[in-house]
Design a protein around this motif. Structure first.
Motif, mmCIF file in Angstrom:
data_model
loop_
_atom_site.group_PDB
_atom_site.id
_atom_site.type_symbol
_atom_site.label_atom_id
_atom_site.label_comp_id
_atom_site.label_asym_id
_atom_site.label_seq_id
_atom_site.Cartn_x
_atom_site.Cartn_y
_atom_site.Cartn_z
ATOM 1 N N LEU A 103 8.916 -32.371 116.699
ATOM 2 C CA LEU A 103 9.848 -32.937 115.711
ATOM 3 C C LEU A 103 10.490 -31.822 114.890
ATOM 4 O O LEU A 103 11.652 -31.918 114.499
ATOM 5 N N LYS A 104 9.712 -30.786 114.639
ATOM 6 C CA LYS A 104 10.247 -29.683 113.855
ATOM 7 C C LYS A 104 11.223 -28.823 114.654
ATOM 8 O O LYS A 104 12.288 -28.454 114.168
ATOM 9 N N GLU A 107 15.257 -30.891 118.397
ATOM 10 C CA GLU A 107 16.023 -32.072 117.993
ATOM 11 C C GLU A 107 16.018 -33.140 119.077
ATOM 12 O O GLU A 107 16.028 -34.341 118.802
ATOM 13 N N ALA A 110 13.110 -35.596 118.872
ATOM 14 C CA ALA A 110 13.307 -36.656 117.877
ATOM 15 C C ALA A 110 14.259 -37.718 118.426
ATOM 16 O O ALA A 110 14.017 -38.924 118.292
ATOM 17 N N TYR A 165 9.628 -40.639 111.069
ATOM 18 C CA TYR A 165 9.932 -39.218 110.884
ATOM 19 C C TYR A 165 10.947 -38.718 111.913
ATOM 20 O O TYR A 165 11.719 -37.803 111.634
ATOM 21 N N LYS A 168 14.204 -39.860 110.618
ATOM 22 C CA LYS A 168 14.466 -39.060 109.432
ATOM 23 C C LYS A 168 15.003 -37.677 109.811
ATOM 24 O O LYS A 168 15.970 -37.190 109.228
ATOM 25 N N SER A 169 14.364 -37.070 110.800
ATOM 26 C CA SER A 169 14.775 -35.710 111.158
ATOM 27 C C SER A 169 16.123 -35.708 111.873
ATOM 28 O O SER A 169 16.815 -34.699 111.917
ATOM 29 N N THR A 172 18.413 -35.887 108.588
ATOM 30 C CA THR A 172 18.325 -34.766 107.653
ATOM 31 C C THR A 172 17.583 -33.627 108.318
ATOM 32 O O THR A 172 16.360 -33.611 108.350
ATOM 33 N N SER A 173 18.344 -32.697 108.838
ATOM 34 C CA SER A 173 17.708 -31.562 109.482
ATOM 35 C C SER A 173 16.926 -30.770 108.439
ATOM 36 O O SER A 173 17.347 -30.632 107.295
ATOM 37 N N SER A 175 14.117 -31.684 107.204
ATOM 38 C CA SER A 175 13.488 -32.583 106.244
ATOM 39 C C SER A 175 11.989 -32.308 106.194
ATOM 40 O O SER A 175 11.405 -31.781 107.131
ATOM 41 N N MET A 177 8.336 -32.743 106.647
ATOM 42 C CA MET A 177 7.613 -33.451 107.682
ATOM 43 C C MET A 177 6.159 -33.571 107.264
ATOM 44 O O MET A 177 5.681 -32.763 106.473
#
Lengths: 191, 191, 191, 191
Positions: A103-104, A107, A110, A165, A168-169, A172-173, A175, A177
């Motif tokens: 997720l981090k 992209e 996600a 999440y 969310k990601s 909003t990059s 964001s 976590m």
DNA sequence: CATGAATGAGTATTCATTCAT
DNA sequence: TATGAATGAATACTCATTCAT
């Protein structure tokens, strides 16, 4: 001199993959109706017409992406993990590690999660994610590492949080976590 | 003061409310781009043009709905609940009761949750839900009834699960829902 | 003088002729707008790009075909026939023989007739066919073998029927055709 | 106050008919592929979108026109004429009168003939025109007024000539037309 | 020369919005 | 006000043409 058949096949493969890859984020963020082919092609860096060489319609492209969303979301890895001879607690920790890391960093991951979950909610995806997770949960409940309760519901808890999440990601990059251990704790018994 | 004018105002109000009410589900399910005015008006049971008597544009209608999504999702009730002189555990149980009951009985509620969360993820909504929940969580942690951990993250856990079930119920009416106590347990210390 | 250059020229000529030949039917059946280069090239068995080596544009190809449609339809033969020292009746019988035989055996002929007639109707072709036929008609009227009447109209009758059967054979291969004598009788006096 | 249902129905009927009527000439002249919706709508005097209120696609509009081409071409009148208690010669003269007059005065008629014949050649239309004409021919052969020969072929002669002049008049308005008696003479025995 | 993937101007179709009734 | 037919700008899709290989 004609281009060699293999080279052509290669180019086609490459372009098709490029289109799919670059479309995933677009569709995940904006949905089907919210995605314009003109924007999409600009984002991919090709002409609008090129998309139609590889896909009959916007819908076909979307469907194809939808269909592979589980792979993008790492279904294969999860299945593999589930089969390893490990205690459930480790599986859950590894799974959570992988999810949070992806997720981090990725992209696409996600986007894959978002699309797959949406597809699932619309009843069009098989529930492989949930089912694999359920197996691990049941294993963990036997081993005493996972909290008691209906395994399906626990699985839904877990993926619900991941979905939140993921979405969310997408919006909003960078964001904030949750940590992998936070995620694991949804399933694991406090010690 | 002519009575007819009042009555007129009343009718206006009624029609406007009807449009909003009936639009919420549509927008929650299909998103802004995926909602056609032609379909929407058919679903409401009025002519397309009528919508434009009450709203300047599709966007204005959407915005107005978006703006009240927190109310539809029961923000007022939550704020009120938060202010009552009750132990946090009871607040959480009541809140979960209300949420699960509403998700079951009231399609609009699910739509409200979905829209509000989406809006939140897009960074356009204030975070009142989360903040109120955080307050309760902190109160509960002091009281020893709520699990330890970052209150913001716990709040996100809680609403992530609620969001998942809200979206789920939008797509599959009569879908299996978790119980209120399952939901409460996300926050509450096991006894 | 390098022989290879000659050979090259020859190959060029061959390919160009192939394109023209194979295009005639396509254009005759589907018209200019109804003919896609992609379909056409597939039908010819070459790449789309190859067509553009020999013709600047679709229009140029079409025009070139249009321009020779009278030759395809046998204008040369008709002119020659008209000049022979024969009684008109024999000319008409030979002409009808040739037409019916060609309509049966040679799809290109039918295509040529269709294109030429269309071109004529659009006012873009010279009226050599009609004029030659008129000459024969006038000769026959003097000789007493051809029915009386305006020679232009009789000529239009004759070619109208030929056009009908030409178009018919373009759409339905192996369609029932009239006999040469039936065709001749349009012009010839009953005996 | 809402528009009355009947008035709406009326307007719809009128607009649909307008579109069909004005499209016939366009399609007959340019064919399906050669007709652009943008040009067509301009010619009709409505917006492009309006066409799509009444027809799902360009193709549907074309098909609908194709389907009624026999009516436009006066099939009903021909059938009626055929049933009257008249000698065949008179029927043929009246039919020819009607055809020549219509070709002169009514562009739609020419378009109808062209479309119907094309449809026939493509094997998609029933052959009512030909069959009705054949009946009259057979009657006339019994009565001694019509030339001998296969009635189907004679019918094809007759309509072949009509087709030629129909197409001709589509391209060149005010073109020289044959006379009704010329047309009749294709079928009638010389006296 | 030959290829066929890529292009983008051109064309079909959709849909938010307007307006006469 | 309420209607829904009409609009036309926006969008999806096509296809003649180009060009790197």
């Amino acid at each position: 001199m004609p281009k060699s058949q293999e080279r052509c096949q290669e180019i086609r493969e490459e372009t098709k993959n490029l289109i799919i890859k670059k479309s995933i984020l677009f569709f995940a963020r904006n949905g089907f109706a919210g995605t314009k082919i003109s924007d999409l092609s600009k984002h991919i860096g090709i002409a609008q017409g090129t998309i139609y060489i590889y896909f009959k319609s916007k819908e076909e492209l979307y469907d194809e992406i939808f269909a592979i969303s589980d792979k993008i979301a790492g279904n294969d890895k999860l299945t593999m993990l589930s089969g390893l001879p490990l205690p459930a607690e480790q599986k859950i920790r590894k799974m959570s590690d992988y999810i949070i890391k992806s997720l981090k960093d990725d992209e696409m991951f996600a986007a894959g999660i978002a699309l797959y979950t949406q597809r699932l909610l619309e009843g069009e995806a098989d529930q492989s994610f949930y089912m694999t997770t359920e197996k691990i949960i049941k294993q963990g409940q036997k081993e005493g590492s996972v909290v008691s309760g209906n395994s399906r519901k626990l699985s839904e808890f877990y993926w619900g949080v991941v979905y939140l999440y993921a979405v969310k990601s997408l919006y909003t990059s960078g964001s904030v976590m949750i940590s992998s251990s936070d995620l694991s704790r949804i399933l694991l018994e406090d010690k």
